[in-house]
Design a protein around this motif. Sequence first.
Motif, short mmCIF file in Angstrom:
data_model
loop_
_atom_site.label_atom_id
_atom_site.label_comp_id
_atom_site.label_asym_id
_atom_site.label_seq_id
_atom_site.Cartn_x
_atom_site.Cartn_y
_atom_site.Cartn_z
N ALA A 1 0.83 -1.21 0.00
CA ALA A 1 0.00 0.00 0.00
C ALA A 1 0.86 1.25 0.00
O ALA A 1 0.45 2.30 -0.52
CB ALA A 1 -0.92 0.01 1.22
N GLY A 2 2.06 1.17 0.57
CA GLY A 2 2.96 2.32 0.60
C GLY A 2 3.61 2.58 -0.74
O GLY A 2 4.21 3.65 -0.93
N LYS A 3 3.53 1.63 -1.66
CA LYS A 3 4.09 1.81 -3.00
C LYS A 3 2.99 2.12 -4.02
O LYS A 3 3.19 2.96 -4.89
CB LYS A 3 4.84 0.55 -3.42
N ASP A 4 1.87 1.41 -3.89
CA ASP A 4 0.80 1.55 -4.89
C ASP A 4 -0.27 2.54 -4.46
O ASP A 4 -0.88 3.21 -5.30
CB ASP A 4 0.13 0.20 -5.14
N GLY A 5 -0.53 2.61 -3.15
CA GLY A 5 -1.65 3.40 -2.66
C GLY A 5 -2.94 2.64 -2.83
O GLY A 5 -3.38 2.39 -3.95
N ILE B 1 8.95 3.45 4.13
CA ILE B 1 9.86 3.08 3.03
C ILE B 1 10.94 4.15 2.87
O ILE B 1 12.14 3.85 2.82
CB ILE B 1 9.07 2.89 1.73
N ALA B 2 10.54 5.41 2.80
CA ALA B 2 11.50 6.50 2.62
C ALA B 2 12.42 6.62 3.82
O ALA B 2 13.63 6.88 3.67
CB ALA B 2 10.76 7.82 2.37
N ALA C 1 17.12 -1.02 1.21
CA ALA C 1 16.43 -1.65 0.08
C ALA C 1 15.01 -2.03 0.46
O ALA C 1 14.67 -2.20 1.63
CB ALA C 1 17.19 -2.88 -0.40
N VAL C 2 14.17 -2.19 -0.56
CA VAL C 2 12.76 -2.53 -0.38
C VAL C 2 12.54 -3.94 -0.93
O VAL C 2 12.81 -4.20 -2.11
CB VAL C 2 11.85 -1.53 -1.11
#
Length: 227
Positions: A123-127, A142-143, A216-217
């Motif tokens: 969700a933090g990447k795609d929303g 993430i950031a 890294a993610v």
Amino acid sequence: MTTSTRTALVTGGAGGLGAATAERLRGDGIQAITLDLAGADIEADVTDEPTLRQLAQDIGPVDILVNSAGIVGPNTPLLDTTPEEWRRVLEVNVIGTVNTMRAFVPGMRERGWGRVVNFASMAGKDGNPNLSVYSASKAAVIALTKSAGKELATSGVLMNVVTPAVIATPMNDSTSREVLDHITALIPMKRIGRPEEVAELVAFLASERVSFSTGAVYDISGGRATY
């Protein structure tokens, strides 16, 4: 340092992904201490920084920090959310992660070895629709991990973040069926993940087997990631 002498602190460790991670780490001979509001080895709130700093002194050296504590927040459209809901979710998911890092990472840096694994979300990447507060909080994690990973890159402390898709945990019991169906439909493997699958990835990132990866993610999404 041998694996058997390592100590891990797992926040949100009373259930779900935190509990699964603690169990998996113990399987590697690591002393995994769980922290949660209730039902854990240590009962504390990650938003309470003074308590965390005292715990860092009481527990002694922590070599591995897993930040699993988090809340979903409102399942509502952005325009229906309130400032109070935003503050609560960001306080737990973002500031709580910062608090534990500030309390326990200095000791790792001093000793020249440590592993930090933060929990974010796809969700933090795609929303995710109707999960704007949660999505924004996990984007921040993430950031945060990328930034701190660069700062500590030469210290011996490696810091990475995992981004699961929907996983079968109690945390999702309060998520609406409509939202769960939507995000499950985005997964090419057409199923939700299992806690032990995520725990296996965390155990890898918490080990010496990882030596050239930081900031890294790591997706664990059944193929959902598109970038």
